[in-house]
Write a protein that holds these residues in place. Structure first.
Motif, PDB file in Angstrom:
ATOM      1  N   LYS A   2       0.853  -1.181   0.000  1.00  0.00           N
ATOM      2  CA  LYS A   2       0.000   0.000   0.000  1.00  0.00           C
ATOM      3  C   LYS A   2       0.895   1.238   0.000  1.00  0.00           C
ATOM      4  CE  LYS A   2      -3.696  -2.295   2.440  1.00  0.00           C
ATOM      5  NZ  LYS A   2      -4.549  -2.335   3.628  1.00  0.00           N
ATOM      6  N   PRO A   3       0.357   2.381  -0.460  1.00  0.00           N
ATOM      7  CA  PRO A   3       1.173   3.601  -0.507  1.00  0.00           C
ATOM      8  C   PRO A   3       1.804   3.951   0.842  1.00  0.00           C
ATOM      9  CG  PRO A   3      -0.850   3.930  -1.726  1.00  0.00           C
ATOM     10  CD  PRO A   3      -0.961   2.599  -1.044  1.00  0.00           C
ATOM     11  N   ARG A   4       1.041   3.842   1.916  1.00  0.00           N
ATOM     12  CA  ARG A   4       1.585   4.154   3.241  1.00  0.00           C
ATOM     13  C   ARG A   4       2.764   3.240   3.566  1.00  0.00           C
ATOM     14  NH1 ARG A   4       0.945   2.933   8.874  1.00  0.00           N
ATOM     15  NH2 ARG A   4       1.216   4.836  10.078  1.00  0.00           N
ATOM     16  N   GLU A   5       2.636   1.954   3.236  1.00  0.00           N
ATOM     17  CA  GLU A   5       3.714   1.001   3.499  1.00  0.00           C
ATOM     18  C   GLU A   5       4.964   1.343   2.680  1.00  0.00           C
ATOM     19  OE1 GLU A   5       1.551  -2.500   2.420  1.00  0.00           O
ATOM     20  OE2 GLU A   5       0.941  -2.900   4.486  1.00  0.00           O
ATOM     21  N   LEU A   6       4.763   1.814   1.449  1.00  0.00           N
ATOM     22  CA  LEU A   6       5.898   2.206   0.617  1.00  0.00           C
ATOM     23  C   LEU A   6       6.638   3.389   1.235  1.00  0.00           C
ATOM     24  CD1 LEU A   6       4.241   1.847  -2.883  1.00  0.00           C
ATOM     25  CD2 LEU A   6       6.192   0.526  -2.062  1.00  0.00           C
ATOM     26  N   VAL A   7       5.878   4.390   1.684  1.00  0.00           N
ATOM     27  CA  VAL A   7       6.508   5.554   2.317  1.00  0.00           C
ATOM     28  C   VAL A   7       7.244   5.117   3.573  1.00  0.00           C
ATOM     29  CG1 VAL A   7       6.073   7.749   3.512  1.00  0.00           C
ATOM     30  CG2 VAL A   7       4.923   7.259   1.345  1.00  0.00           C
ATOM     31  N   MET A   8       6.620   4.287   4.385  1.00  0.00           N
ATOM     32  CA  MET A   8       7.250   3.843   5.624  1.00  0.00           C
ATOM     33  C   MET A   8       8.504   3.011   5.330  1.00  0.00           C
ATOM     34  SD  MET A   8       5.394   5.439   7.679  1.00  0.00           S
ATOM     35  CE  MET A   8       6.074   4.892   9.217  1.00  0.00           C
ATOM     36  N   ALA A   9       8.464   2.188   4.290  1.00  0.00           N
ATOM     37  CA  ALA A   9       9.634   1.379   3.922  1.00  0.00           C
ATOM     38  C   ALA A   9      10.777   2.275   3.453  1.00  0.00           C
ATOM     39  CB  ALA A   9       9.263   0.379   2.830  1.00  0.00           C
ATOM     40  N   LEU A  10      10.467   3.279   2.645  1.00  0.00           N
ATOM     41  CA  LEU A  10      11.501   4.204   2.186  1.00  0.00           C
ATOM     42  C   LEU A  10      12.105   4.961   3.363  1.00  0.00           C
ATOM     43  CD1 LEU A  10       9.720   5.497  -1.026  1.00  0.00           C
ATOM     44  CD2 LEU A  10      11.853   4.189  -0.958  1.00  0.00           C
ATOM     45  N   ARG A  11      11.276   5.347   4.304  1.00  0.00           N
ATOM     46  CA  ARG A  11      11.769   6.034   5.502  1.00  0.00           C
ATOM     47  C   ARG A  11      12.664   5.101   6.322  1.00  0.00           C
ATOM     48  NH1 ARG A  11      12.464  10.204   6.883  1.00  0.00           N
ATOM     49  NH2 ARG A  11      11.297  10.509   8.784  1.00  0.00           N
ATOM     50  N   ALA A  12      12.251   3.828   6.428  1.00  0.00           N
ATOM     51  CA  ALA A  12      13.042   2.849   7.180  1.00  0.00           C
ATOM     52  C   ALA A  12      14.389   2.590   6.506  1.00  0.00           C
ATOM     53  CB  ALA A  12      12.259   1.549   7.330  1.00  0.00           C
ATOM     54  N   MET A  13      14.457   2.803   5.198  1.00  0.00           N
ATOM     55  CA  MET A  13      15.705   2.640   4.456  1.00  0.00           C
ATOM     56  C   MET A  13      16.593   3.873   4.575  1.00  0.00           C
ATOM     57  SD  MET A  13      14.459   0.892   0.961  1.00  0.00           S
ATOM     58  CE  MET A  13      13.404  -0.528   0.942  1.00  0.00           C
ATOM     59  N   LEU A  15      15.665   7.216   3.959  1.00  0.00           N
ATOM     60  CA  LEU A  15      15.343   8.397   3.166  1.00  0.00           C
ATOM     61  C   LEU A  15      14.483   9.365   3.970  1.00  0.00           C
ATOM     62  CD1 LEU A  15      14.449   6.868  -0.321  1.00  0.00           C
ATOM     63  CD2 LEU A  15      16.585   7.925   0.382  1.00  0.00           C
ATOM     64  N   THR A  16      14.749  10.644   3.809  1.00  0.00           N
ATOM     65  CA  THR A  16      13.893  11.665   4.414  1.00  0.00           C
ATOM     66  C   THR A  16      12.703  11.913   3.488  1.00  0.00           C
ATOM     67  OG1 THR A  16      14.990  13.503   3.291  1.00  0.00           O
ATOM     68  CG2 THR A  16      15.920  12.807   5.428  1.00  0.00           C
ATOM     69  N   GLN A  17      11.714  12.611   3.997  1.00  0.00           N
ATOM     70  CA  GLN A  17      10.564  12.955   3.157  1.00  0.00           C
ATOM     71  C   GLN A  17      10.997  13.829   1.983  1.00  0.00           C
ATOM     72  OE1 GLN A  17       7.519  14.608   5.682  1.00  0.00           O
ATOM     73  NE2 GLN A  17       7.070  12.637   6.623  1.00  0.00           N
ATOM     74  N   LYS A  18      11.962  14.721   2.196  1.00  0.00           N
ATOM     75  CA  LYS A  18      12.460  15.562   1.104  1.00  0.00           C
ATOM     76  C   LYS A  18      13.182  14.727   0.051  1.00  0.00           C
ATOM     77  CE  LYS A  18      12.223  19.642   0.828  1.00  0.00           C
ATOM     78  NZ  LYS A  18      11.195  20.377   0.072  1.00  0.00           N
ATOM     79  N   GLN A  19      13.913  13.708   0.478  1.00  0.00           N
ATOM     80  CA  GLN A  19      14.589  12.832  -0.484  1.00  0.00           C
ATOM     81  C   GLN A  19      13.564  12.025  -1.277  1.00  0.00           C
ATOM     82  OE1 GLN A  19      17.105  10.984   2.474  1.00  0.00           O
ATOM     83  NE2 GLN A  19      18.941  11.911   1.574  1.00  0.00           N
ATOM     84  N   ILE A  20      12.509  11.594  -0.608  1.00  0.00           N
ATOM     85  CA  ILE A  20      11.442  10.881  -1.318  1.00  0.00           C
ATOM     86  C   ILE A  20      10.785  11.824  -2.317  1.00  0.00           C
ATOM     87  CG2 ILE A  20       9.225   9.679  -1.085  1.00  0.00           C
ATOM     88  CD1 ILE A  20      10.217   8.783   1.737  1.00  0.00           C
ATOM     89  N   GLU A  21      10.563  13.070  -1.916  1.00  0.00           N
ATOM     90  CA  GLU A  21      10.001  14.073  -2.827  1.00  0.00           C
ATOM     91  C   GLU A  21      10.889  14.211  -4.060  1.00  0.00           C
ATOM     92  OE1 GLU A  21       8.515  18.685  -2.621  1.00  0.00           O
ATOM     93  OE2 GLU A  21      10.388  18.205  -1.585  1.00  0.00           O
ATOM     94  N   GLY A  25       8.871  13.151  -7.121  1.00  0.00           N
ATOM     95  CA  GLY A  25       8.135  14.309  -7.619  1.00  0.00           C
ATOM     96  C   GLY A  25       6.864  14.589  -6.832  1.00  0.00           C
ATOM     97  N   ILE A  26       6.631  13.801  -5.792  1.00  0.00           N
ATOM     98  CA  ILE A  26       5.455  14.002  -4.942  1.00  0.00           C
ATOM     99  C   ILE A  26       5.823  15.051  -3.901  1.00  0.00           C
ATOM    100  CG2 ILE A  26       3.846  12.918  -3.326  1.00  0.00           C
ATOM    101  CD1 ILE A  26       4.582  10.208  -4.642  1.00  0.00           C
ATOM    102  N   PRO A  27       5.006  16.103  -3.740  1.00  0.00           N
ATOM    103  CA  PRO A  27       5.337  17.134  -2.754  1.00  0.00           C
ATOM    104  C   PRO A  27       5.478  16.543  -1.342  1.00  0.00           C
ATOM    105  CG  PRO A  27       3.526  17.844  -4.154  1.00  0.00           C
ATOM    106  CD  PRO A  27       3.769  16.394  -4.459  1.00  0.00           C
ATOM    107  N   GLN A  28       6.459  17.065  -0.592  1.00  0.00           N
ATOM    108  CA  GLN A  28       6.731  16.557   0.751  1.00  0.00           C
ATOM    109  C   GLN A  28       5.488  16.543   1.644  1.00  0.00           C
ATOM    110  OE1 GLN A  28       6.997  18.712   3.739  1.00  0.00           O
ATOM    111  NE2 GLN A  28       7.068  16.798   4.891  1.00  0.00           N
ATOM    112  N   PRO A  29       4.638  17.595   1.640  1.00  0.00           N
ATOM    113  CA  PRO A  29       3.440  17.534   2.493  1.00  0.00           C
ATOM    114  C   PRO A  29       2.527  16.346   2.148  1.00  0.00           C
ATOM    115  CG  PRO A  29       3.835  19.787   1.798  1.00  0.00           C
ATOM    116  CD  PRO A  29       4.780  18.907   1.005  1.00  0.00           C
ATOM    117  N   THR A  30       2.466  16.003   0.856  1.00  0.00           N
ATOM    118  CA  THR A  30       1.657  14.847   0.446  1.00  0.00           C
ATOM    119  C   THR A  30       2.302  13.559   0.919  1.00  0.00           C
ATOM    120  OG1 THR A  30       0.883  16.081  -1.487  1.00  0.00           O
ATOM    121  CG2 THR A  30       0.607  13.688  -1.540  1.00  0.00           C
ATOM    122  N   ILE A  31       3.617  13.476   0.852  1.00  0.00           N
ATOM    123  CA  ILE A  31       4.319  12.293   1.350  1.00  0.00           C
ATOM    124  C   ILE A  31       4.038  12.121   2.838  1.00  0.00           C
ATOM    125  CG2 ILE A  31       6.619  11.314   1.830  1.00  0.00           C
ATOM    126  CD1 ILE A  31       7.451  12.677  -0.864  1.00  0.00           C
TER     127      ILE A  31
END
Length: 76
Positions: A2-13, A15-21, A25-31
């Motif tokens: 799920k999208p939430r799980e993807l964000v959480m997995a990237l964070r666990a790896m 990455l910051t929210q800005k790096q994910i952005e 290309g997804i704005p940090q507030p949306t992440i």
């Protein structure tokens, strides 16, 4: 995943929210909202971008050299 799980997995790896952005290309507030589960339905382009970032990060992790093993002290 799920999208939430993807964000959480990237964070666990690590990455910051800005790096994910930067990677998606997804704005940090949306992440942030996705990571907190505050978005009921994620646009398909955002989902595809998260999957691509996750897969890329997995490849990067797999290519990392193994940590150097410490030499064991000589037995006496």
């Amino acid at each position: 995943m799920k999208p939430r799980e993807l964000v959480m997995a990237l964070r666990a790896m690590g990455l910051t929210q800005k790096q994910i952005e930067h990677r998606t290309g997804i704005p940090q507030p949306t992440i942030s909202k996705i990571g907190l589960g505050r978005v009921a339905d994620v646009m398909s382009r955002h989902y595809v971008a998260l999957v691509a970032a996750y897969e890329q990060r997995m490849k990067e992790e797999a290519l990392k050299p193994a940590p150097e093993a410490r030499p064991r002290p000589a037995k006496r």
